[in-house]
Design a protein around this motif. Structure first.
Motif, mmCIF file in Angstrom:
data_model
loop_
_atom_site.group_PDB
_atom_site.id
_atom_site.type_symbol
_atom_site.label_atom_id
_atom_site.label_comp_id
_atom_site.label_asym_id
_atom_site.label_seq_id
_atom_site.Cartn_x
_atom_site.Cartn_y
_atom_site.Cartn_z
ATOM 1 N N LEU A 94 0.839 -1.203 0.000
ATOM 2 C CA LEU A 94 0.000 0.000 0.000
ATOM 3 C C LEU A 94 0.870 1.246 0.000
ATOM 4 N N THR A 95 1.905 1.254 0.846
ATOM 5 C CA THR A 95 2.711 2.477 0.940
ATOM 6 C C THR A 95 3.452 2.744 -0.367
ATOM 7 N N ILE A 96 3.906 1.697 -1.051
ATOM 8 C CA ILE A 96 4.641 1.968 -2.299
ATOM 9 C C ILE A 96 3.673 2.503 -3.338
ATOM 10 N N HIS A 97 2.449 2.017 -3.294
ATOM 11 C CA HIS A 97 1.434 2.529 -4.217
ATOM 12 C C HIS A 97 1.189 4.006 -3.953
ATOM 13 N N LEU A 98 1.032 4.355 -2.666
ATOM 14 C CA LEU A 98 0.780 5.763 -2.330
ATOM 15 C C LEU A 98 1.986 6.622 -2.711
ATOM 16 N N ALA A 99 3.190 6.069 -2.535
ATOM 17 C CA ALA A 99 4.393 6.830 -2.872
ATOM 18 C C ALA A 99 4.392 7.183 -4.355
ATOM 19 N N VAL A 100 4.160 6.170 -5.201
ATOM 20 C CA VAL A 100 4.211 6.432 -6.638
ATOM 21 C C VAL A 100 3.101 7.411 -7.034
ATOM 22 N N ARG A 101 1.939 7.273 -6.394
ATOM 23 C CA ARG A 101 0.854 8.178 -6.730
ATOM 24 C C ARG A 101 1.230 9.620 -6.377
ATOM 25 N N ALA A 102 1.873 9.777 -5.221
ATOM 26 C CA ALA A 102 2.279 11.130 -4.821
ATOM 27 C C ALA A 102 3.276 11.700 -5.827
ATOM 28 N N LEU A 103 4.198 10.847 -6.274
ATOM 29 C CA LEU A 103 5.210 11.351 -7.209
ATOM 30 C C LEU A 103 4.567 11.751 -8.526
ATOM 31 N N ARG A 104 3.595 10.975 -8.942
ATOM 32 C CA ARG A 104 2.922 11.315 -10.192
ATOM 33 C C ARG A 104 2.270 12.686 -10.081
ATOM 34 N N LYS A 105 1.789 13.008 -8.890
ATOM 35 C CA LYS A 105 1.176 14.332 -8.692
ATOM 36 C C LYS A 105 2.218 15.381 -8.325
ATOM 37 N N ALA A 106 3.497 15.033 -8.509
ATOM 38 C CA ALA A 106 4.601 15.974 -8.299
ATOM 39 C C ALA A 106 4.792 16.355 -6.842
ATOM 40 N N LYS A 107 4.267 15.576 -5.913
ATOM 41 C CA LYS A 107 4.514 15.857 -4.487
ATOM 42 C C LYS A 107 5.730 15.056 -4.041
ATOM 43 N N VAL A 108 6.916 15.583 -4.308
ATOM 44 C CA VAL A 108 8.128 14.801 -4.065
ATOM 45 C C VAL A 108 8.335 14.538 -2.580
ATOM 46 N N GLY A 109 7.987 15.514 -1.742
ATOM 47 C CA GLY A 109 8.159 15.337 -0.303
ATOM 48 C C GLY A 109 7.316 14.193 0.220
ATOM 49 N N VAL A 110 6.047 14.196 -0.142
ATOM 50 C CA VAL A 110 5.145 13.124 0.292
ATOM 51 C C VAL A 110 5.657 11.787 -0.221
ATOM 52 N N PHE A 111 6.117 11.812 -1.460
ATOM 53 C CA PHE A 111 6.683 10.586 -2.037
ATOM 54 C C PHE A 111 7.788 10.043 -1.146
ATOM 55 N N GLY A 112 8.719 10.914 -0.787
ATOM 56 C CA GLY A 112 9.855 10.484 0.014
ATOM 57 C C GLY A 112 9.418 9.826 1.310
ATOM 58 N N LEU A 113 8.370 10.414 1.907
ATOM 59 C CA LEU A 113 7.878 9.882 3.167
ATOM 60 C C LEU A 113 7.334 8.463 3.013
ATOM 61 N N TRP A 114 6.446 8.278 2.021
ATOM 62 C CA TRP A 114 5.878 6.949 1.795
ATOM 63 C C TRP A 114 6.966 5.963 1.390
ATOM 64 N N TRP A 115 7.885 6.432 0.571
ATOM 65 C CA TRP A 115 8.954 5.554 0.097
ATOM 66 C C TRP A 115 9.781 5.070 1.272
ATOM 67 N N PHE A 116 10.087 5.991 2.190
ATOM 68 C CA PHE A 116 10.882 5.614 3.360
ATOM 69 C C PHE A 116 10.119 4.579 4.188
ATOM 70 N N LEU A 117 8.802 4.803 4.326
ATOM 71 C CA LEU A 117 7.990 3.866 5.088
ATOM 72 C C LEU A 117 8.038 2.477 4.444
#
Ligand code: HEM
Ligand SMILES: [Cu+2]
Lengths: 198, 557
Positions: A75-98
């Motif tokens: 789930l978290t990797i899915h949310l990470a990629v979705r955030a990146l697609r929406k250009a939210k790099v910070g949010v991406f980093g957070l989910w990716w780290f999780l």
């Protein structure tokens, strides 16, 4: 005459083919599935065939916590990629780290289970047939988790260096297919080794 | 390696130092160079595998011969089989695929060029590992060098107890490593064919070669992966003391058989389907007719792909399966002959009423049709379980599968070689030498493998290093070995032709066969980028459309 162009129509604009990354990854997943199938078949075939103890019942406990961790990392990797697609790099980093943390927890849990079995119970890959199939199936899966984690860590480093951009979401999306695959395999391994096998 | 530079010398007029040019070949990711590397590597291995076969045949030429010891004989048949399947047939077919697929679908390279290079070098490294066993196989035990467990390496012969030393380790690692390379190639084939086609080339307009290699790619993924898994298990048994195939600890030797043949039977289709692809490109061009029944060809190939996953235990009838198992695998083996037969009819239908030109590629393909038919018939015979109980593990089986592998696969590969040699090198081959090659090899093939059926039926088992005189086998073994020398002569002519033509052949031009697929629209050899402008196609025969604007194919497709 180095090209075979025809004058009849030019439908070049409408020409769309599937993404290379996805097709390549799905082919790889098909190959990996075949490898795992053989190991799972061997495990099932050998349930209860060991000529000496110990048996799965004596040794195994359900690894509920690490399973929950690994599955939620899908789930978290899915949310990470979705955030990146929406250009939210910070949010991406957070989910990716999780995702990375959850994967690492899973690996540590497997490591502790093995340590317990090997050092406290004296149960190794050569103890009996069950030891052979158990360590090789769980180990093969753990190896795939390790490879995935290395890739995730690499992307994490790039994220920290500020090199990850929204245009990379396609690639990370392709990678996430691999990670989902590893999770699905775990569901099967869990069922076969810890539920049916016990 | 020497001939690499010769090929390059023609391809590439700028005279850079030889070291630099060799370096180009080592680090290349270009599909054409990698394709040629695959082919040269396989030809080299073909010579080695051929020497091993010749050693066996000399040993068997007369009863009670002492040319080699039983131990060496065991190593020879193991190395011969392993080499020919994994380091000749597979890589040479991958080589043609790697070279031709991007050209035929109108693109500039494979989908993953670096993966392509990785796959080739893994395959090459696998072969190196296998042959390194001659040096490193002894281990500390003084126990035989090269592997001697047979190409299917049945358990428990492969366990530490029966195969001490390292020779079996080299065998299993070589197949593990080259298997990873094969899977990489398959991923690349599938992705290239699905994702890189030039505009207008829908799936229904792809050349059959692309379609058939797509199916091959799928089969490699489903077949080679189980082998890789089984090799991992064998390594665990040998290195870590595992018990997968250890009958002393409850393991099952039969499980190895299943795993091996789940790979093994689909593998034979991995090898033959690309050859079907060559035939499907060559026969129409030299019959001057489009392929007969394109959609049926595609459908039959896909059907073969699926059915081939369900016949593996016809290699295990003598192990003693249940009557249901015997019936099931007999039935599936009969069923798979149906789509195969359909294809033969389609090729004949293509030739029917055509203006056939008996050029060297066509000769090899016509021989293939006859020989493959006979091989399929002996296959069906062996697929009937009662018949199989009589003849399994005899020379009849050896004759059957060599009829397919030599009479089917090798013949079409030679055909493909002559057909695409002008494209790859820019020069024509020598036609007279090609015909000599064909006739010598044809005679040799039939001397060897037609007569091999007979001692099989008279009860001569395979893999024996010598035999008693007076059992009625002597004369047949003599004829079989004589045929080998004709085959060797044919191959020597082939190699001579290859070298001669590389240096002295007539320039071929772009399109020496007046053919119809895209690879003939670019120069010979093609430039690094293949096509200056990516082509756009509207039918299965784009060059026909260009050459005949008044009557293009797309009106009818
Ligand atoms: C398509 C190309 C084919 C190839 C490359 C091929 C190759 C082989 C090989 C290598 C073996 C022997 C394996 C061993 O014992 O070492 C074999 C055995 C056998 N083949 Fe084929 N084969 C082909 C087609 C067929 C077909 C079309 C059929 C039947 C419809 C068939 C039926 C069999 C059977 C039943 C055996 C087992 C014989 C035995 O071991 O008792 N094969 N084949
Ligand atoms: Cu078979």
């Amino acid at each position: 005459m180095s090209s075979a162009t025809l004058a009849r129509s030019s439908n070049e604009s409408a020409w769309a083919l599937p993404s290379r990354g996805r097709v390549g990854m799905f082919s790889l997943i098909a190959a990996e599935s075949a490898v795992f199938t053989i190991f799972v078949v061997a495990h099932i075939y050998y349930i209860g065939k060991s000529l000496s103890g110990p048996t799965p019942k004596d040794l195994l406990e359900l690894p509920i916590f690490s399973t929950v961790c690994l599955l939620s990392s899908s789930l978290t990797i899915h949310l990470a990629v979705r955030a990146l697609r929406k250009a939210k790099v910070g949010v991406f980093g957070l989910w990716w780290f999780l995702t990375m943390a959850l994967g690492a927890i899973f690996l540590v849990a497997t490591g502790r289970e093995w340590q317990h079995l090997i050092y406290e119970k004296g149960f190794t890959i050569s103890t009996n047939l069950f030891g052979t199939t158990y360590y090789s199936l769980v180990g093969l899966h753990a190896f795939h988790v390790t490879v995935g984690l290395l890739a995730i860590a690499l992307a994490m480093i790039f994220t920290l260096l500020g090199k990850v951009k929204p245009e990379h979401s396609e690639r990370l999306d392709v990678f996430s297919l691999y990670w989902h695959f590893v999770d699905v395999v775990w569901v099967i391994v869990f069922t076969v080794v810890y539920v049916i096998g016990r | 390696m020497a001939s690499d530079t010769i090929a390059l010398g023609i391809a590439d007029p700028d005279a850079r130092p030889i070291g630099e040019r060799l370096h180009d070949w080592v680090v290349t990711v270009d599909h054409k160079k990698l394709g040629i590397l695959y082919i040269l590597y396989s030809l080299f291995m073909l010579v080695i595998g051929g020497v091993e076969a010749t050693i066996m045949r000399i040993q068997l030429i007369v009863p009670h011969n002492h040319f080699v010891s039983p131990q060496v004989f065991n190593r020879m048949f193991t190395m011969h089989g392993t080499t020919m399947i994994f380091f000749v047939a597979m890589p040479i077919l991958f080589g043609f695929g790697t070279y031709l697929i991007p050209l035929m679908i109108g693109t500039r390279d494979m989908a993953f060029p670096r993966l392509n290079a990785f796959s080739f070098w893994m395959t090459a490294f696998g072969g190196l590992l296998l042959y390194f066993s001659f040096i490193g196989g002894n281990g500390l035990y003084g126990a035989g060098n090269a592997p001697d467990v047979g190409w299917f390496a049945y358990a428990p012969l492969t366990s530490r107890a029966f195969s001490p030393g390292h020779s079996t380790d080299f065998w299993t690692l070589a197949l593990l490593v080259s298997g990873i390379g094969s899977i990489g190639t398959a991923v690349n084939f599938i992705t290239t064919i699905l994702c890189m086609r030039c505009p207008g080339m829908t799936l229904g307009k792809m050349p059959l070669l692309a379609w058939l290699n797509l199916v091959t790619g799928g089969l490699v993924i489903l077949a080679v992966s189980p082998l890789t898994a089984a090799q991992i298990m064998l390594s665990i048994d040998r290195y870590l003391g595992g018990h997968f195939f250890d009958t002393q600890a409850g393991g099952a030797a039969v499980l190895w058989m299943h795993f091996f043949w789940i790979f093994g039977h689909p593998e034979v289709y991995v090898l033959i389907i690309p050859c079907f692809a060559f035939a499907s490109e060559i026969i129409p061009v030299f019959s001057r007719k489009p392929i007969f029944g394109y959609p049926v060809m595609v459908g039959a190939t896909v059907a073969i792909g699926f059915i081939s996953m369900s016949v593996w235990a016809h290699h295990m009838f003598t192990v003693g399966m249940s009557s249901y198992g015997n019936a099931f695998f007999t039935a599936t083996t009969m069923v798979i002959a149906v789509p195969t037969g359909i294809k033969i009819f389609n090729w004949i239908g293509t030739m029917w009423g055509g203006k056939i030109q008996f050029r060297a590629p066509m000769l090899f393909c016509i021989a293939f049709l006859f020989q493959f038919l006979i091989a399929g018939l002996t296959g069906i015979m062996l697929g009937a379980s009662p018949f199989n109980w009589q003849l399994s593990n005899s020379y009849f089986v050896v004759a059957h599968f060599h009829y397919v592998i030599v009479g089917g696969i090798l013949f079409t590969v030679f055909g493909a070689f002559y057909y695409w040699f002008p494209k790859m090198s820019g020069r024509m081959y020598n036609d007279a030498l090609a015909k000599w090659h064909f006739w010598l090899f044809l005679i040799g093939f039939h001397l060897t493998f037609d007569f091999m059926h007979i001692p099989g039926m008279l009860g001569m088992p395979r893999r024996i290093y010598t035999y008693e005189p007076g059992r009625g086998w002597d004369i047949w073994n003599l004829i079989i070995t004589i045929g080998v020398f004709f085959q060797i002569a044919g191959v020597l002519v082939f190699v001579g032709n290859l070298l001669w033509s590389l240096l002295k052949g007539e320039p071929a031009g772009n399109d020496p066969w007046d053919a119809w697929t895209l690879e003939w629209s670019t120069t010979s050899p093609p430039p690094d980028y293949n096509f200056a402008k990516i082509p756009v196609v509207e039918s299965r025969r784009p060059l026909w459309d260009i050459k005949h604007p008044e009557d293009p194919d797309w009106k009818y497709e």
